[in-house]
Design an enzyme around this catalytic site. Structure first.
Site, PDB file in Angstrom:
ATOM      1  CG  ASP A 125      -2.169   0.835   1.057  1.00  0.00           C
ATOM      2  OD1 ASP A 125      -3.259   0.246   0.996  1.00  0.00           O
ATOM      3  OD2 ASP A 125      -2.071   2.082   0.970  1.00  0.00           O
TER       4      ASP A 125
ATOM      5  CG  ASP B  34       2.317   4.534  -6.756  1.00  0.00           C
ATOM      6  OD1 ASP B  34       1.364   3.973  -7.349  1.00  0.00           O
ATOM      7  OD2 ASP B  34       2.583   5.743  -6.879  1.00  0.00           O
ATOM      8  CB  VAL B  35      -0.407  -0.619  -8.004  1.00  0.00           C
ATOM      9  CG1 VAL B  35      -0.545  -1.416  -6.713  1.00  0.00           C
ATOM     10  CG2 VAL B  35      -1.552   0.372  -8.170  1.00  0.00           C
TER      11      VAL B  35
ATOM     12  CG  ASN C  84      -8.654  -4.297  -2.358  1.00  0.00           C
ATOM     13  OD1 ASN C  84      -9.863  -4.360  -2.494  1.00  0.00           O
ATOM     14  ND2 ASN C  84      -8.065  -3.401  -1.565  1.00  0.00           N
TER      15      ASN C  84
ATOM     16  CE1 TYR D 192     -13.874   2.288  -9.130  1.00  0.00           C
ATOM     17  CE2 TYR D 192     -16.195   1.776  -9.435  1.00  0.00           C
ATOM     18  CZ  TYR D 192     -14.991   1.563  -8.787  1.00  0.00           C
ATOM     19  OH  TYR D 192     -14.901   0.607  -7.799  1.00  0.00           O
TER      20      TYR D 192
ATOM     21  CE  LYS E 256     -12.676  -1.197  -9.579  1.00  0.00           C
ATOM     22  NZ  LYS E 256     -11.639  -1.952  -8.838  1.00  0.00           N
TER      23      LYS E 256
ATOM     24  CB  THR F 281     -14.659   1.342   2.361  1.00  0.00           C
ATOM     25  OG1 THR F 281     -14.908   2.200   1.235  1.00  0.00           O
ATOM     26  CG2 THR F 281     -15.042  -0.079   2.020  1.00  0.00           C
TER      27      THR F 281
HETATM   28  P1  NAD Z   1     -10.155   2.516   0.357  1.00  0.00           P
HETATM   29  O1  NAD Z   1      -9.917   3.878  -0.197  1.00  0.00           O
HETATM   30  O2  NAD Z   1     -10.740   2.376   1.731  1.00  0.00           O
HETATM   31  O3  NAD Z   1      -8.806   1.661   0.290  1.00  0.00           O
HETATM   32  C1  NAD Z   1      -8.028   1.634  -0.873  1.00  0.00           C
HETATM   33  C2  NAD Z   1      -6.569   1.383  -0.488  1.00  0.00           C
HETATM   34  O4  NAD Z   1      -5.814   1.345  -1.697  1.00  0.00           O
HETATM   35  C3  NAD Z   1      -5.973   2.500   0.388  1.00  0.00           C
HETATM   36  O5  NAD Z   1      -5.298   1.931   1.501  1.00  0.00           O
HETATM   37  C4  NAD Z   1      -5.004   3.219  -0.551  1.00  0.00           C
HETATM   38  O6  NAD Z   1      -3.868   3.757   0.106  1.00  0.00           O
HETATM   39  C5  NAD Z   1      -4.625   2.084  -1.515  1.00  0.00           C
HETATM   40  N1  NAD Z   1      -4.149   2.611  -2.794  1.00  0.00           N
HETATM   41  C6  NAD Z   1      -4.736   3.553  -3.579  1.00  0.00           C
HETATM   42  N2  NAD Z   1      -3.954   3.820  -4.641  1.00  0.00           N
HETATM   43  C7  NAD Z   1      -2.864   3.012  -4.536  1.00  0.00           C
HETATM   44  C8  NAD Z   1      -1.690   2.831  -5.324  1.00  0.00           C
HETATM   45  N3  NAD Z   1      -1.469   3.569  -6.427  1.00  0.00           N
HETATM   46  N4  NAD Z   1      -0.788   1.907  -4.924  1.00  0.00           N
HETATM   47  C9  NAD Z   1      -0.981   1.184  -3.795  1.00  0.00           C
HETATM   48  N5  NAD Z   1      -2.060   1.326  -2.995  1.00  0.00           N
HETATM   49  C10 NAD Z   1      -2.988   2.237  -3.360  1.00  0.00           C
HETATM   50  O7  NAD Z   1     -11.078   1.812  -0.747  1.00  0.00           O
HETATM   51  P2  NAD Z   1     -12.052   0.523  -0.724  1.00  0.00           P
HETATM   52  O8  NAD Z   1     -13.446   1.049  -0.749  1.00  0.00           O
HETATM   53  O9  NAD Z   1     -11.628  -0.463   0.299  1.00  0.00           O
HETATM   54  O10 NAD Z   1     -11.760  -0.024  -2.204  1.00  0.00           O
HETATM   55  C11 NAD Z   1     -10.897  -1.112  -2.465  1.00  0.00           C
HETATM   56  C12 NAD Z   1     -11.238  -1.700  -3.820  1.00  0.00           C
HETATM   57  O11 NAD Z   1     -12.618  -2.049  -3.840  1.00  0.00           O
HETATM   58  C13 NAD Z   1     -11.017  -0.768  -5.018  1.00  0.00           C
HETATM   59  O12 NAD Z   1     -10.464  -1.500  -6.093  1.00  0.00           O
HETATM   60  C14 NAD Z   1     -12.426  -0.320  -5.363  1.00  0.00           C
HETATM   61  O13 NAD Z   1     -12.545   0.018  -6.740  1.00  0.00           O
HETATM   62  C15 NAD Z   1     -13.210  -1.555  -5.015  1.00  0.00           C
HETATM   63  N6  NAD Z   1     -14.634  -1.318  -4.763  1.00  0.00           N
HETATM   64  C16 NAD Z   1     -15.031  -0.524  -3.740  1.00  0.00           C
HETATM   65  C17 NAD Z   1     -16.391  -0.326  -3.539  1.00  0.00           C
HETATM   66  C18 NAD Z   1     -16.932   0.552  -2.428  1.00  0.00           C
HETATM   67  O14 NAD Z   1     -18.136   0.840  -2.432  1.00  0.00           O
HETATM   68  N7  NAD Z   1     -16.110   0.964  -1.464  1.00  0.00           N
HETATM   69  C19 NAD Z   1     -17.325  -0.957  -4.381  1.00  0.00           C
HETATM   70  C20 NAD Z   1     -16.862  -1.772  -5.409  1.00  0.00           C
HETATM   71  C21 NAD Z   1     -15.502  -1.957  -5.589  1.00  0.00           C
END
Ligand code: NAD
Length: 252
Positions: free
Chosen positions: A39, A55-56, A82, A147, A151, A182
């Site tokens: 992360d 950083d991905v 993720n 977005y 996906k 979240t």
């Molecule tokens: P979040 O923002 O709570 O957590 C995301 C994490 O990813 C954070 O810790 C951040 O630091 C890390 N991150 C972001 N960019 C990064 C990078 N370039 N390199 C490394 N780490 C990085 O988000 P979340 O809601 O837990 O979402 C996680 C995944 O779930 C995402 O792929 C999102 O698209 C997907 N998602 C979320 C939801 C929702 O409603 N929250 C719904 C569908 C899908």
């Protein structure tokens, strides 16, 4: 489910410092895995999880973070791709730089992390990749063009990669969450004109009438990652309170 289901297995979770990734890392660890969270904010990762800075969007950084994680864990059996970021707007609303940026994290990030982890996964007797996709890949949501496009790419990439890796014994699947409670959604609500009304609208969009819990998405990811699911590959599992599949009549 056995507490030791993941005993002896080593897992890497990207975006594992928050939200869905953190809940997944904690669940895998609770069930016996050793887990490293890659992360931007590794210091936010609680013990016993291992935080590794990555950083991905940075290929060299991803390669060295994966090597560090493999070294700390003693190999990699499970990869949870993720990490992801959001974007709002219709097709005319986001500048090219934002299109590049969100694809760079949400799609190319998966490519970089997966190809760096593959040599380790190929050595595992129980290898699995789970990608965090979204209901945005399978349903047309308003104001989410960019977005959703990322996906949709994650869903196709999941299936194509599953085909390429099936003979290597590596399973590849994804989860499609609905709106999950979240920090990400918290930030979205903070920006809304009327946060309470926005939250109520998001809850009402899901037939169960509530947001999805992070633990529920984590449980679905763990199911797909588990050695008990050894015949499951190339699938997408909805975790969306019925949002994709159900068509309810309005209440009278
Ligand atoms: P979040 O923002 O709570 O957590 C995301 C994490 O990813 C954070 O810790 C951040 O630091 C890390 N991150 C972001 N960019 C990064 C990078 N370039 N390199 C490394 N780490 C990085 O988000 P979340 O809601 O837990 O979402 C996680 C995944 O779930 C995402 O792929 C999102 O698209 C997907 N998602 C979320 C939801 C929702 O409603 N929250 C719904 C569908 C899908």
């Amino acid at each position: 489910m056995s507490r030791d289901e993941f005993s002896g297995l080593k897992a890497v979770v990207t975006g594992g410092a928050s939200g869905i990734g953190l809940a997944t890392a904690q669940l895998l660890a609770d069930r016996g895995a050793r887990v490293a969270c890659l992360d931007l904010k590794p210091d936010d990762v609680p013990e016993p999880l291992l935080g590794v800075r990555a950083d991905v969007t940075d290929d060299a950084g991803v390669r060295s973070a994966i090597e560090e994680a493999a070294h700390l864990l003693g190999g990699i059996d499970i990869l949870v791709n993720n990490a992801g970021i959001g974007a709002q707007g219709a097709i005319e609303d986001n500048p090219d730089d934002e299109w590049r940026r969100v694809f760079d994290v949400n799609v190319f990030g998966i490519v970089r992390v997966t190809r760096a982890a593959l040599p380790h996964l190929r050595r595992s007797p129980s290898a699995a990749i789970v990608n965090t996709c979204s209901v945005a890949a399978t349903a047309g949501l308003p104001q989410r063009a960019l977005y959703s496009a990322t996906k949709g790419a994650v869903l196709s990439l999941t299936r194509a990669t599953a085909a390429d890796l099936v003979r290597d014994g590596i399973r590849v699947n994804c989860v499609n969450p609905g709106t999950v409670d979240t920090p990400w959604v918290g930030r979205l609500l903070e920006r809304a004109e009327d946060a309470e009304a926005e939250r109520a609208a998001l809850e009402a969009r899901q037939p169960m009438g509530r947001l999805v819990a992070t633990d529920e998405v984590a449980a679905a990811i763990a199911h797909l990652a588990s050695p008990l699911s050894a015949s499951t590959t190339g699938t997408d599992l909805a975790v969306d309170g019925g949002m994709q599949g159900l068509r309810l009549r309005p209440r009278n």
